[in-house]
Scaffold this motif. Sequence first.
Motif, PDB file in Angstrom:
ATOM      1  N   VAL A   1      -1.594   0.707  13.798  1.00 33.28           N
ATOM      2  CA  VAL A   1      -1.141  -0.543  14.356  1.00 33.28           C
ATOM      3  C   VAL A   1      -2.387  -1.300  13.012  1.00 33.28           C
ATOM      4  O   VAL A   1      -1.198  -2.356  12.483  1.00 33.28           O
ATOM      5  N   GLY A   2      -3.010  -1.060  12.604  1.00 32.80           N
ATOM      6  CA  GLY A   2      -4.205  -1.621  11.792  1.00 32.80           C
ATOM      7  C   GLY A   2      -3.195  -2.132  10.430  1.00 32.80           C
ATOM      8  O   GLY A   2      -3.731  -3.157   9.682  1.00 32.80           O
ATOM      9  N   GLU A   3      -2.873  -0.984  10.124  1.00 37.72           N
ATOM     10  CA  GLU A   3      -2.659  -0.890   8.496  1.00 37.72           C
ATOM     11  C   GLU A   3      -1.286  -1.506   8.154  1.00 37.72           C
ATOM     12  O   GLU A   3      -0.919  -2.631   7.391  1.00 37.72           O
ATOM     13  N   VAL A   4      -0.073  -1.730   9.749  1.00 36.01           N
ATOM     14  CA  VAL A   4       0.436  -3.231   9.372  1.00 36.01           C
ATOM     15  C   VAL A   4      -0.261  -4.568   9.693  1.00 36.01           C
ATOM     16  O   VAL A   4       0.539  -4.881   8.920  1.00 36.01           O
ATOM     17  N   LEU A   5      -0.688  -4.584  10.834  1.00 36.57           N
ATOM     18  CA  LEU A   5      -1.482  -6.015  11.422  1.00 36.57           C
ATOM     19  C   LEU A   5      -2.256  -6.340   9.366  1.00 36.57           C
ATOM     20  O   LEU A   5      -2.200  -7.496   9.535  1.00 36.57           O
ATOM     21  N   GLY A   6      -2.736  -5.347   9.033  1.00 34.27           N
ATOM     22  CA  GLY A   6      -3.519  -5.602   7.226  1.00 34.27           C
ATOM     23  C   GLY A   6      -2.636  -7.117   6.696  1.00 34.27           C
ATOM     24  O   GLY A   6      -2.956  -7.488   5.456  1.00 34.27           O
ATOM     25  N   VAL A   7      -1.657  -6.163   5.921  1.00 32.32           N
ATOM     26  CA  VAL A   7      -0.347  -6.772   5.592  1.00 32.32           C
ATOM     27  C   VAL A   7      -0.146  -7.504   6.217  1.00 32.32           C
ATOM     28  O   VAL A   7       0.270  -9.086   4.719  1.00 32.32           O
TER      29      VAL A   7
ATOM     30  N   GLY B   1       3.871   3.347  10.784  1.00 30.11           N
ATOM     31  CA  GLY B   1       3.315   2.451   9.990  1.00 30.11           C
ATOM     32  C   GLY B   1       4.008   2.293   8.572  1.00 30.11           C
ATOM     33  O   GLY B   1       4.171   1.073   8.428  1.00 30.11           O
ATOM     34  N   GLN B   2       3.882   3.476   7.811  1.00 26.28           N
ATOM     35  CA  GLN B   2       4.463   3.239   6.578  1.00 26.28           C
ATOM     36  C   GLN B   2       5.192   2.822   7.131  1.00 26.28           C
ATOM     37  O   GLN B   2       6.461   2.470   5.982  1.00 26.28           O
ATOM     38  N   LYS B   3       6.750   3.328   7.812  1.00 27.83           N
ATOM     39  CA  LYS B   3       7.717   3.089   7.757  1.00 27.83           C
ATOM     40  C   LYS B   3       7.596   2.120   7.645  1.00 27.83           C
ATOM     41  O   LYS B   3       8.928   0.366   7.690  1.00 27.83           O
ATOM     42  N   GLN B   4       7.051   0.726   9.216  1.00 27.77           N
ATOM     43  CA  GLN B   4       7.085  -0.600   8.772  1.00 27.77           C
ATOM     44  C   GLN B   4       6.397  -1.308   8.165  1.00 27.77           C
ATOM     45  O   GLN B   4       7.438  -2.522   7.352  1.00 27.77           O
ATOM     46  N   ARG B   5       5.820  -0.566   7.445  1.00 25.98           N
ATOM     47  CA  ARG B   5       5.565  -1.594   5.994  1.00 25.98           C
ATOM     48  C   ARG B   5       6.357  -1.451   4.669  1.00 25.98           C
ATOM     49  O   ARG B   5       6.709  -2.923   3.966  1.00 25.98           O
ATOM     50  N   VAL B   6       7.472  -0.269   5.308  1.00 25.13           N
ATOM     51  CA  VAL B   6       8.529  -0.896   4.357  1.00 25.13           C
ATOM     52  C   VAL B   6       9.338  -1.419   3.934  1.00 25.13           C
ATOM     53  O   VAL B   6      10.130  -2.267   3.473  1.00 25.13           O
TER      54      VAL B   6
ATOM     55  N   GLY C   1       0.862  -1.501  -0.119  1.00 23.62           N
ATOM     56  CA  GLY C   1       0.109   0.148  -0.017  1.00 23.62           C
ATOM     57  C   GLY C   1       0.643   0.739  -0.143  1.00 23.62           C
ATOM     58  O   GLY C   1       0.522   2.419   0.246  1.00 23.62           O
ATOM     59  N   LEU C   2       2.190   1.624  -0.459  1.00 19.40           N
ATOM     60  CA  LEU C   2       2.881   2.081  -0.240  1.00 19.40           C
ATOM     61  C   LEU C   2       3.357   2.892  -1.708  1.00 19.40           C
ATOM     62  O   LEU C   2       4.109   3.882  -2.179  1.00 19.40           O
ATOM     63  N   LYS C   3       2.558   2.543  -2.905  1.00 18.21           N
ATOM     64  CA  LYS C   3       2.423   3.098  -4.441  1.00 18.21           C
ATOM     65  C   LYS C   3       3.505   4.288  -4.499  1.00 18.21           C
ATOM     66  O   LYS C   3       4.312   4.759  -4.871  1.00 18.21           O
TER      67      LYS C   3
END
Length: 243
Positions: free
Chosen positions: A175-181, A143-148, A128-130
């Motif tokens: 938290v939710g956005e990371v758990l979602g991935v 949350g964005q950093k953790q998704r990276v 989700g970081l396009k």
Amino acid sequence: MYMIETKNLTKRFGTLTVFEGLNVTVKKGEVLVIIGPSGSGKSTFLRCLNHLEVPNMGEVFIEGEKLDVKNKRHMRNTIEKVGMVFQNFNLFHHMTVLQNVIEAPITVKHEAREEVLKRAKVIIEKVGLKEKVDDYPSKLSGGQKQRVAIARALAMRPDIMLFDEPTSSLDPELVGEVLGVMKDLAKEGMTMVVVTHEMGFAQEVADRVIFMDGGTIVEEGTPKEFFNDPKEQRTKEFLNKIL
């Protein structure tokens, strides 16, 4: 063959025994969640699985291959099958999102840049970081950093993903956005070992839950067994405090 197997795994720091005699197996596609109070040995156990910590005794097998410190090349090839995401994102601050994701496959695995770029863009979109592909970490939320960090681990094409309390340093609303991935990865069949305090995630996503305390496995079972009908008094006390 198990994706992960530990036999009699023991880790000490000086006179402190962190855990002793742990025998754990993880099947292909299984999501194992490890919970327990701070200091129970969860994170150290996780770090022993990819040799960030060297156990004092016992053996670790990854896809049937024993981690052997005497055979550096073989061990490196085995460990490359395991991706890890930490509490703190450990991103390269002088690199963009895209550069962070492509760095390891190119420099460590010596893969062709064009091939890695193609793969990285797909993975970045998947988390989700396009729109953030050219941003630097300083412009990103936690949350964005953790998704990276997750994308960076996935870029190495691991067979197994380890998560060490990946949401513990995030603001609650992130938290939710990371758990979602992580949930998406589980649905796709990724073999995962997750150390977390997120009980909702454990209940929803785990195939099996292990409760550690004082360096031992106190109880394990399916989420339904574990949360609805815990057998051990120590487990009941822990769940009563956090649920």
